[in-house]
Write a protein that holds these residues in place. Sequence first.
Motif, PDB file in Angstrom:
ATOM      1  N   ASN A 115      -0.997  -8.993 -13.683  1.00 43.22           N
ATOM      2  CA  ASN A 115      -0.199  -7.957 -13.325  1.00 43.22           C
ATOM      3  C   ASN A 115       1.337  -8.147 -12.238  1.00 43.22           C
ATOM      4  N   PHE A 116       0.919  -9.143 -11.429  1.00 40.38           N
ATOM      5  CA  PHE A 116       1.793  -9.443 -10.223  1.00 40.38           C
ATOM      6  C   PHE A 116       2.875 -10.357 -10.971  1.00 40.38           C
ATOM      7  N   SER A 117       2.498 -11.404 -11.997  1.00 36.67           N
ATOM      8  CA  SER A 117       3.651 -12.072 -12.471  1.00 36.67           C
ATOM      9  C   SER A 117       4.403 -11.607 -13.576  1.00 36.67           C
TER      10      SER A 117
ATOM     11  N   ALA B  52      10.946  -2.831  -4.894  1.00 34.75           N
ATOM     12  CA  ALA B  52      11.896  -3.877  -4.299  1.00 34.75           C
ATOM     13  C   ALA B  52      11.347  -4.589  -3.079  1.00 34.75           C
ATOM     14  N   LEU B  53      10.688  -3.892  -2.096  1.00 33.95           N
ATOM     15  CA  LEU B  53      10.091  -4.544  -0.811  1.00 33.95           C
ATOM     16  C   LEU B  53       8.915  -5.450  -1.136  1.00 33.95           C
ATOM     17  N   ARG B  54       8.156  -5.033  -2.255  1.00 31.27           N
ATOM     18  CA  ARG B  54       6.973  -5.779  -2.484  1.00 31.27           C
ATOM     19  C   ARG B  54       7.586  -7.096  -3.240  1.00 31.27           C
ATOM     20  N   MET B  55       8.611  -7.000  -3.997  1.00 33.55           N
ATOM     21  CA  MET B  55       9.056  -8.254  -4.727  1.00 33.55           C
ATOM     22  C   MET B  55       9.752  -9.219  -3.764  1.00 33.55           C
ATOM     23  N   HIS B  56      10.418  -8.724  -2.992  1.00 38.74           N
ATOM     24  CA  HIS B  56      11.329  -9.470  -1.888  1.00 38.74           C
ATOM     25  C   HIS B  56      10.396 -10.138  -0.895  1.00 38.74           C
ATOM     26  N   ARG B  57       9.308  -9.517  -0.610  1.00 33.84           N
ATOM     27  CA  ARG B  57       8.282  -9.998   0.457  1.00 33.84           C
ATOM     28  C   ARG B  57       7.584 -11.001  -0.417  1.00 33.84           C
TER      29      ARG B  57
ATOM     30  N   VAL C 244       0.036 -14.967  -3.002  1.00 29.61           N
ATOM     31  CA  VAL C 244       0.868 -14.128  -2.803  1.00 29.61           C
ATOM     32  C   VAL C 244       0.664 -12.709  -3.651  1.00 29.61           C
ATOM     33  N   ALA C 245       0.026 -12.895  -4.853  1.00 33.83           N
ATOM     34  CA  ALA C 245      -0.359 -11.783  -5.454  1.00 33.83           C
ATOM     35  C   ALA C 245      -1.204 -11.082  -4.565  1.00 33.83           C
ATOM     36  N   ASP C 246      -2.355 -11.402  -4.035  1.00 28.74           N
ATOM     37  CA  ASP C 246      -3.393 -10.761  -3.083  1.00 28.74           C
ATOM     38  C   ASP C 246      -2.341 -10.051  -2.147  1.00 28.74           C
ATOM     39  N   LEU C 247      -1.566 -10.887  -1.378  1.00 37.54           N
ATOM     40  CA  LEU C 247      -0.928 -10.446  -0.244  1.00 37.54           C
ATOM     41  C   LEU C 247       0.041  -9.154  -0.465  1.00 37.54           C
ATOM     42  N   THR C 248       0.379  -8.938  -1.779  1.00 40.93           N
ATOM     43  CA  THR C 248       1.378  -8.069  -1.955  1.00 40.93           C
ATOM     44  C   THR C 248       0.716  -6.927  -2.852  1.00 40.93           C
ATOM     45  N   GLY C 249      -0.803  -6.941  -2.885  1.00 39.82           N
ATOM     46  CA  GLY C 249      -1.542  -5.875  -3.270  1.00 39.82           C
ATOM     47  C   GLY C 249      -1.861  -5.757  -4.886  1.00 39.82           C
TER      48      GLY C 249
ATOM     49  N   THR D  94       0.926  -1.180  -0.026  1.00 37.41           N
ATOM     50  CA  THR D  94      -0.031  -0.013   0.112  1.00 37.41           C
ATOM     51  C   THR D  94       0.801   1.233   0.107  1.00 37.41           C
ATOM     52  N   LEU D  95       0.707   1.854  -0.991  1.00 37.84           N
ATOM     53  CA  LEU D  95       1.621   3.134  -1.271  1.00 37.84           C
ATOM     54  C   LEU D  95       0.761   4.190  -1.422  1.00 37.84           C
ATOM     55  N   PRO D  96       0.522   5.114  -0.484  1.00 35.60           N
ATOM     56  CA  PRO D  96      -0.111   6.335  -0.571  1.00 35.60           C
ATOM     57  C   PRO D  96       0.529   7.367  -1.686  1.00 35.60           C
ATOM     58  N   SER D  97      -0.304   8.352  -2.042  1.00 39.32           N
ATOM     59  CA  SER D  97       0.378   9.198  -2.995  1.00 39.32           C
ATOM     60  C   SER D  97       1.226  10.012  -2.132  1.00 39.32           C
ATOM     61  N   MET D  98       2.269  10.764  -2.943  1.00 40.37           N
ATOM     62  CA  MET D  98       3.398  11.708  -2.242  1.00 40.37           C
ATOM     63  C   MET D  98       2.644  12.801  -1.364  1.00 40.37           C
TER      64      MET D  98
END
Length: 345
Positions: A321-323, A291-296, A310-315, A255-259
């Motif tokens: 799209n995840f693959s 990077a954190l999403r992918m390593h998670r 895993v796709a669901d847990l990583t948002g 979950t990445l909010p807008s800047m």
Amino acid sequence: MISSLPLRSPAEPLTRTMSSSAIFDSVRKRDGSDRCWDGVRGAARFIVPGSPDDFEEFFILDRESIVALRDTRCTVAEQHLYPGEDYVKFHIRFSGNSTISLEGYSGSQEISGPAFGIMVQPRERLKVEHIPGCGHQRWLTILLTREDFVDMFESTLPHLPPSLAAFSTGKTGQPFIGSAQLTRALSQTATAMFSSQLHGSTRRLFFEAKTLELLSIISSQLTQKYVPEKRLTLTARDGDKLREVFRLLEDDPATLPSMGVLARQLGMNRDKLIKGFKQMHGQTITEASLALRMHRARELLHSGESVTRVADLTGYAYIGNFSAAYRKFFGASPTHEHRKRECTD
């Protein structure tokens, strides 16, 4: 583009010394125990306290350059002392954090993964590194002797930061600590080294080839003309807020909010948030989040979770799209990673 980093707060007491001579002694050790894997001359693998999968591994290349890997889940705080030696160090960190300082220089620098760092340490100065007793420490460091550095980076020397280029001539009176983007190419190549199931001489040849590949990627990354970025003036409070951003990403990288929203939550100027984060961590907030999403995701796949889960847990709302993102980042599909884990069970 490389940005040099300032040194900030004081060092803490030391508890462990790690010098090249200590590494050489460890690599040459042959005691027949499970503490030392010695499949071939010039290599050693140590099982360290913690998970059965935790390890430290060293390879000594020609001319006594060193490749060191560490993959541990720390439960006890560690403090290391590194004597100043004639090495330039290229550091690829996937996860974990530590604080470093140099004897004789006021200040320290916090390093948090994922990140790519470069360091030249004057021979007469000691480096102190404090590793907190928590979290997953996963990193790879290449320590190049002056001779190897000149051989491999000769064509790029005119384009390097002055303090780094000076290492080639032996003029290393001033330290250099720099950061650059941990690119996908660097991440993929280093990940292949951690994932290798090879043994003995074949493993050594594989590591030598991958090390040369990493150095080639680094050399290409350094061919850009070095122009120091205009640095922001960050207060101690700014630093705390920017570290808090990284902790928020680690807690929930999906979950990445807008800047704008993130800046308002922190009570921080948006421009300072964006530029300050990159200045402190060597990458943008978006790059760090990915990077954190992918390593998670990779850790979850290795733990046995399905690709869909895993796709669901990583948002990711759509598995396609995840693959695609996973394949682009690691160079292999998540299905391949999942099947590889099943084959090793």
